[in-house]
Design a protein around this motif. Sequence first.
Motif, PDB file in Angstrom:
ATOM      1  N   SER A  68       0.820  -1.221   0.000  1.00 27.67           N
ATOM      2  CA  SER A  68       0.000   0.000   0.000  1.00 27.67           C
ATOM      3  C   SER A  68       0.849   1.264   0.000  1.00 27.67           C
ATOM      4  O   SER A  68       0.429   2.299  -0.528  1.00 27.67           O
ATOM      5  N   GLY A  69       2.037   1.226   0.565  1.00 25.92           N
ATOM      6  CA  GLY A  69       2.865   2.417   0.632  1.00 25.92           C
ATOM      7  C   GLY A  69       3.528   2.791  -0.675  1.00 25.92           C
ATOM      8  O   GLY A  69       4.141   3.861  -0.774  1.00 25.92           O
ATOM      9  N   GLN A  70       3.427   1.928  -1.687  1.00 26.02           N
ATOM     10  CA  GLN A  70       4.084   2.188  -2.969  1.00 26.02           C
ATOM     11  C   GLN A  70       3.101   2.431  -4.110  1.00 26.02           C
ATOM     12  O   GLN A  70       3.508   2.479  -5.271  1.00 26.02           O
ATOM     13  N   VAL A  71       1.829   2.593  -3.776  1.00 26.68           N
ATOM     14  CA  VAL A  71       0.795   2.775  -4.798  1.00 26.68           C
ATOM     15  C   VAL A  71       0.065   4.081  -4.542  1.00 26.68           C
ATOM     16  O   VAL A  71      -0.312   4.384  -3.404  1.00 26.68           O
ATOM     17  N   ASP A  72      -0.149   4.868  -5.588  1.00 24.82           N
ATOM     18  CA  ASP A  72      -0.893   6.112  -5.457  1.00 24.82           C
ATOM     19  C   ASP A  72      -2.317   5.825  -4.989  1.00 24.82           C
ATOM     20  O   ASP A  72      -2.958   4.881  -5.463  1.00 24.82           O
ATOM     21  N   GLY A  73      -2.804   6.644  -4.069  1.00 28.95           N
ATOM     22  CA  GLY A  73      -4.132   6.425  -3.511  1.00 28.95           C
ATOM     23  C   GLY A  73      -5.263   7.022  -4.313  1.00 28.95           C
ATOM     24  O   GLY A  73      -6.416   6.984  -3.890  1.00 28.95           O
ATOM     25  N   VAL A  74      -4.959   7.594  -5.460  1.00 28.27           N
ATOM     26  CA  VAL A  74      -5.986   8.166  -6.334  1.00 28.27           C
ATOM     27  C   VAL A  74      -5.785   7.615  -7.742  1.00 28.27           C
ATOM     28  O   VAL A  74      -4.758   7.030  -8.065  1.00 28.27           O
ATOM     29  N   GLU A  75      -6.770   7.817  -8.585  1.00 34.49           N
ATOM     30  CA  GLU A  75      -6.655   7.364  -9.975  1.00 34.49           C
ATOM     31  C   GLU A  75      -5.339   7.846 -10.590  1.00 34.49           C
ATOM     32  O   GLU A  75      -4.943   8.981 -10.358  1.00 34.49           O
ATOM     33  N   PRO A  76      -4.620   7.000 -11.320  1.00 32.74           N
ATOM     34  CA  PRO A  76      -5.024   5.667 -11.781  1.00 32.74           C
ATOM     35  C   PRO A  76      -4.573   4.536 -10.868  1.00 32.74           C
ATOM     36  O   PRO A  76      -4.507   3.384 -11.303  1.00 32.74           O
ATOM     37  N   TYR A  77      -4.245   4.836  -9.590  1.00 35.91           N
ATOM     38  CA  TYR A  77      -3.829   3.817  -8.619  1.00 35.91           C
ATOM     39  C   TYR A  77      -2.616   3.029  -9.113  1.00 35.91           C
ATOM     40  O   TYR A  77      -2.527   1.816  -8.957  1.00 35.91           O
ATOM     41  N   ALA A  78      -1.685   3.735  -9.715  1.00 26.92           N
ATOM     42  CA  ALA A  78      -0.513   3.090 -10.295  1.00 26.92           C
ATOM     43  C   ALA A  78       0.614   3.017  -9.267  1.00 26.92           C
ATOM     44  O   ALA A  78       0.684   3.833  -8.333  1.00 26.92           O
ATOM     45  N   PRO A  79       1.519   2.042  -9.417  1.00 26.29           N
ATOM     46  CA  PRO A  79       2.696   2.022  -8.543  1.00 26.29           C
ATOM     47  C   PRO A  79       3.567   3.249  -8.780  1.00 26.29           C
ATOM     48  O   PRO A  79       3.694   3.721  -9.913  1.00 26.29           O
TER      49      PRO A  79
END
Length: 322
Positions: free
Chosen positions: A85-96
């Motif tokens: 979870s700490g390496q993924v954007d929390g908003v669209e497009p939810y990309a690493p």
Amino acid sequence: MRRLQSIEHFVVLMLENRSFDNLLGGLYPKSKDFDGVDGSESNTDRTGKVWPLTETPGGDVAGLSVPNPDPGELWQDINVQIFGSGQVDGVEPYAPRDGAVAGMSGFVDNYTDPKRPSRVGNDARQIMSRYKPDRDVPALATLARQFAVCDSWFASAPCQTWPNRFFVHTGTADGYENNYPKALFFKMPTVFDSFDGAPSKPSWALYHHDLPQTLTLSELIRKAQNFHMFDTFLRHAREGVLPNYSFIEPRYYTDIRVFPPRFNLPNDMHPPHVVCFGDQLVATVYNALRGNVEAWKKTMLVIVFDEHGGCYDHVPPPKAVP
């Protein structure tokens, strides 16, 4: 192994939403020749607690329908599972994020995400469980031992069922990251149209139990004559008249009929569906093909899963070519 040129009948059975570790990670001891599990695998939750990969108890409906409830399988869910979870954007497009490492560390985080009301209270042991192959999926395990098993076969894309099934039939998901019913009917050219346009005109058929997912492809709506119920597959296999290419879809939904009376549970292996029903389907398909000895000599059966469906696996998928 027979030469590929001698094969006249290719049969593909595609099941649903299971990772290699979940079903067959314990098939053999882990070694340089088999990338299975050895008991050292784990995930850490937000409090720092370590959850090891353990074996399901099996034996009853609860033990054979793990993980329950169903884990997340959206694009954003799978990015969290793979990268944490700490390496993924929390908003669209939810990309690493740039430089994110695929450590397969976010399965517990995603399964018990407190920001998702439907996941509050989920038991991390459900997602960090695997089956004992010979006990829980004996048909699949026996075929894997007697023929071949691929421990480095990855889904086409880290996302939901429809895009991954589209890759099988069309070679693309046309940019869709998740199931998107609003886009019916999808217009990608299919391998089946290529068959029909080939000089050799290879024959093909789609066998299904209930609603075939392939009907979401507009090109196939015009080819209804190539769709058959699964009972027809069994007859065609017995009679040795299968086409050059057969694609089998499992039962996705509970089948309740009054005339004739019938009650069948899903056999697609999609969590939390009971895995032994899917294993029975594997055995039924194999036994049907072996039943015609002469046809079997010219047949190749491939059993695959469309995607891991959120089930834990310890092997990071490699980078795909854009």
